[in-house]
Design a protein around this motif. Structure first.
Motif, PDB file in Angstrom:
ATOM      1  N   CYS A   4       0.816  -1.217   0.000  1.00 43.38           N
ATOM      2  CA  CYS A   4       0.000   0.000   0.000  1.00 43.38           C
ATOM      3  C   CYS A   4       0.849   1.266   0.000  1.00 43.38           C
ATOM      4  O   CYS A   4       0.362   2.349  -0.292  1.00 43.38           O
ATOM      5  CB  CYS A   4      -0.941   0.009   1.202  1.00 43.38           C
ATOM      6  N   GLY A   5       2.123   1.147   0.359  1.00 42.67           N
ATOM      7  CA  GLY A   5       3.003   2.306   0.353  1.00 42.67           C
ATOM      8  C   GLY A   5       3.116   3.032   1.673  1.00 42.67           C
ATOM      9  O   GLY A   5       3.881   3.989   1.793  1.00 42.67           O
ATOM     10  N   ALA A   6       2.382   2.593   2.676  1.00 44.26           N
ATOM     11  CA  ALA A   6       2.418   3.274   3.971  1.00 44.26           C
ATOM     12  C   ALA A   6       3.814   3.208   4.591  1.00 44.26           C
ATOM     13  O   ALA A   6       4.267   4.175   5.209  1.00 44.26           O
ATOM     14  CB  ALA A   6       1.387   2.670   4.921  1.00 44.26           C
ATOM     15  N   CYS A   7       4.516   2.102   4.395  1.00 43.12           N
ATOM     16  CA  CYS A   7       5.857   1.972   4.967  1.00 43.12           C
ATOM     17  C   CYS A   7       6.817   2.971   4.324  1.00 43.12           C
ATOM     18  O   CYS A   7       7.688   3.531   4.992  1.00 43.12           O
ATOM     19  CB  CYS A   7       6.382   0.550   4.816  1.00 43.12           C
ATOM     20  N   TYR A   8       6.651   3.202   3.026  1.00 50.21           N
ATOM     21  CA  TYR A   8       7.498   4.184   2.335  1.00 50.21           C
ATOM     22  C   TYR A   8       7.225   5.598   2.847  1.00 50.21           C
ATOM     23  O   TYR A   8       8.141   6.386   3.062  1.00 50.21           O
ATOM     24  CB  TYR A   8       7.259   4.107   0.831  1.00 50.21           C
ATOM     25  N   ILE A  15      13.359   4.934   1.974  1.00 43.63           N
ATOM     26  CA  ILE A  15      13.618   3.710   1.205  1.00 43.63           C
ATOM     27  C   ILE A  15      12.296   3.294   0.581  1.00 43.63           C
ATOM     28  O   ILE A  15      11.276   3.187   1.259  1.00 43.63           O
ATOM     29  CB  ILE A  15      14.162   2.592   2.106  1.00 43.63           C
ATOM     30  N   ASP A  16      12.299   3.057  -0.721  1.00 39.59           N
ATOM     31  CA  ASP A  16      11.071   2.665  -1.430  1.00 39.59           C
ATOM     32  C   ASP A  16      10.817   1.171  -1.200  1.00 39.59           C
ATOM     33  O   ASP A  16      11.069   0.332  -2.065  1.00 39.59           O
ATOM     34  CB  ASP A  16      11.186   2.985  -2.916  1.00 39.59           C
ATOM     35  N   ILE A  17      10.319   0.844  -0.021  1.00 42.15           N
ATOM     36  CA  ILE A  17      10.123  -0.549   0.386  1.00 42.15           C
ATOM     37  C   ILE A  17       9.164  -1.292  -0.545  1.00 42.15           C
ATOM     38  O   ILE A  17       9.450  -2.432  -0.929  1.00 42.15           O
ATOM     39  CB  ILE A  17       9.671  -0.624   1.863  1.00 42.15           C
ATOM     40  N   PRO A  18       8.038  -0.713  -0.957  1.00 38.87           N
ATOM     41  CA  PRO A  18       7.171  -1.448  -1.890  1.00 38.87           C
ATOM     42  C   PRO A  18       7.879  -1.838  -3.190  1.00 38.87           C
ATOM     43  O   PRO A  18       7.714  -2.953  -3.680  1.00 38.87           O
ATOM     44  CB  PRO A  18       6.020  -0.479  -2.148  1.00 38.87           C
ATOM     45  N   GLN A  19       8.700  -0.948  -3.727  1.00 41.66           N
ATOM     46  CA  GLN A  19       9.430  -1.279  -4.958  1.00 41.66           C
ATOM     47  C   GLN A  19      10.429  -2.405  -4.710  1.00 41.66           C
ATOM     48  O   GLN A  19      10.573  -3.307  -5.534  1.00 41.66           O
ATOM     49  CB  GLN A  19      10.155  -0.048  -5.491  1.00 41.66           C
ATOM     50  N   VAL A  20      11.100  -2.381  -3.573  1.00 42.17           N
ATOM     51  CA  VAL A  20      12.038  -3.444  -3.226  1.00 42.17           C
ATOM     52  C   VAL A  20      11.296  -4.776  -3.098  1.00 42.17           C
ATOM     53  O   VAL A  20      11.754  -5.809  -3.597  1.00 42.17           O
ATOM     54  CB  VAL A  20      12.790  -3.101  -1.910  1.00 42.17           C
ATOM     55  N   LEU A  21      10.132  -4.770  -2.450  1.00 43.02           N
ATOM     56  CA  LEU A  21       9.362  -5.999  -2.286  1.00 43.02           C
ATOM     57  C   LEU A  21       8.887  -6.557  -3.625  1.00 43.02           C
ATOM     58  O   LEU A  21       8.929  -7.770  -3.854  1.00 43.02           O
ATOM     59  CB  LEU A  21       8.172  -5.757  -1.353  1.00 43.02           C
ATOM     60  N   VAL A  22       8.439  -5.692  -4.517  1.00 49.41           N
ATOM     61  CA  VAL A  22       8.013  -6.145  -5.843  1.00 49.41           C
ATOM     62  C   VAL A  22       9.198  -6.772  -6.575  1.00 49.41           C
ATOM     63  O   VAL A  22       9.073  -7.826  -7.209  1.00 49.41           O
ATOM     64  CB  VAL A  22       7.399  -4.983  -6.653  1.00 49.41           C
ATOM     65  N   HIS A  23      10.353  -6.139  -6.478  1.00 51.06           N
ATOM     66  CA  HIS A  23      11.558  -6.678  -7.117  1.00 51.06           C
ATOM     67  C   HIS A  23      11.900  -8.060  -6.553  1.00 51.06           C
ATOM     68  O   HIS A  23      12.181  -9.000  -7.303  1.00 51.06           O
ATOM     69  CB  HIS A  23      12.726  -5.702  -6.912  1.00 51.06           C
ATOM     70  N   LEU A  24      11.878  -8.190  -5.229  1.00 51.74           N
ATOM     71  CA  LEU A  24      12.212  -9.470  -4.602  1.00 51.74           C
ATOM     72  C   LEU A  24      11.188 -10.553  -4.947  1.00 51.74           C
ATOM     73  O   LEU A  24      11.544 -11.705  -5.177  1.00 51.74           O
ATOM     74  CB  LEU A  24      12.331  -9.303  -3.087  1.00 51.74           C
TER      75      LEU A  24
END
Length: 105
Positions: A4-8, A15-24
């Motif tokens: 959802c982007g709340a962590c970012y 840190i763009d955590i959602p983008q990192v998670l999508v990549h992983l």
């Protein structure tokens, strides 16, 4: 993660955590293609779930077979789907479906 982007938004160093998670997640998919058994099982499930009568029959069969596979309320291994069940536990099939329960009340 729901991505959802709340962590970012609250990350103090942005840190763009959602983008990192999508990549992983993409890497996991690329590195672990489903085997023939898993593909066949998913096609069979799609066919079964596509018709109400087939679905209800499968529920009845699942109750019978699920009792033999369940331990402590979970099914941790499915024959022929070892790779899929290595990372997933299924709840044991209940003795009664919701519809059956509802009709009995």
């Amino acid at each position: 993660s729901t991505l959802c982007g709340a962590c970012y938004e609250v990350c103090p160093v942005k840190i763009d955590i959602p983008q990192v998670l999508v990549h992983l997640r993409g890497r996991v998919v690329d590195e672990s293609r489903p085997g023939a058994g898993e593909r066949a099982a998913m096609r069979a499930l799609a066919w079964t779930f596509g018709d109400e009568r087939r679905y209800e029959r499968a529920q009845k069969l699942g109750r019978a077979g699920g009792r033999a596979l369940a331990r402590d309320g979970l099914i941790s291994r499915l024959p022929g789907l070892g790779a899929w069940t290595d990372t997933r536990d299924l709840p044991a099939v209940p003795r009664q479906t919701f519809r059956e329960w509802w009709c009995s009340r």
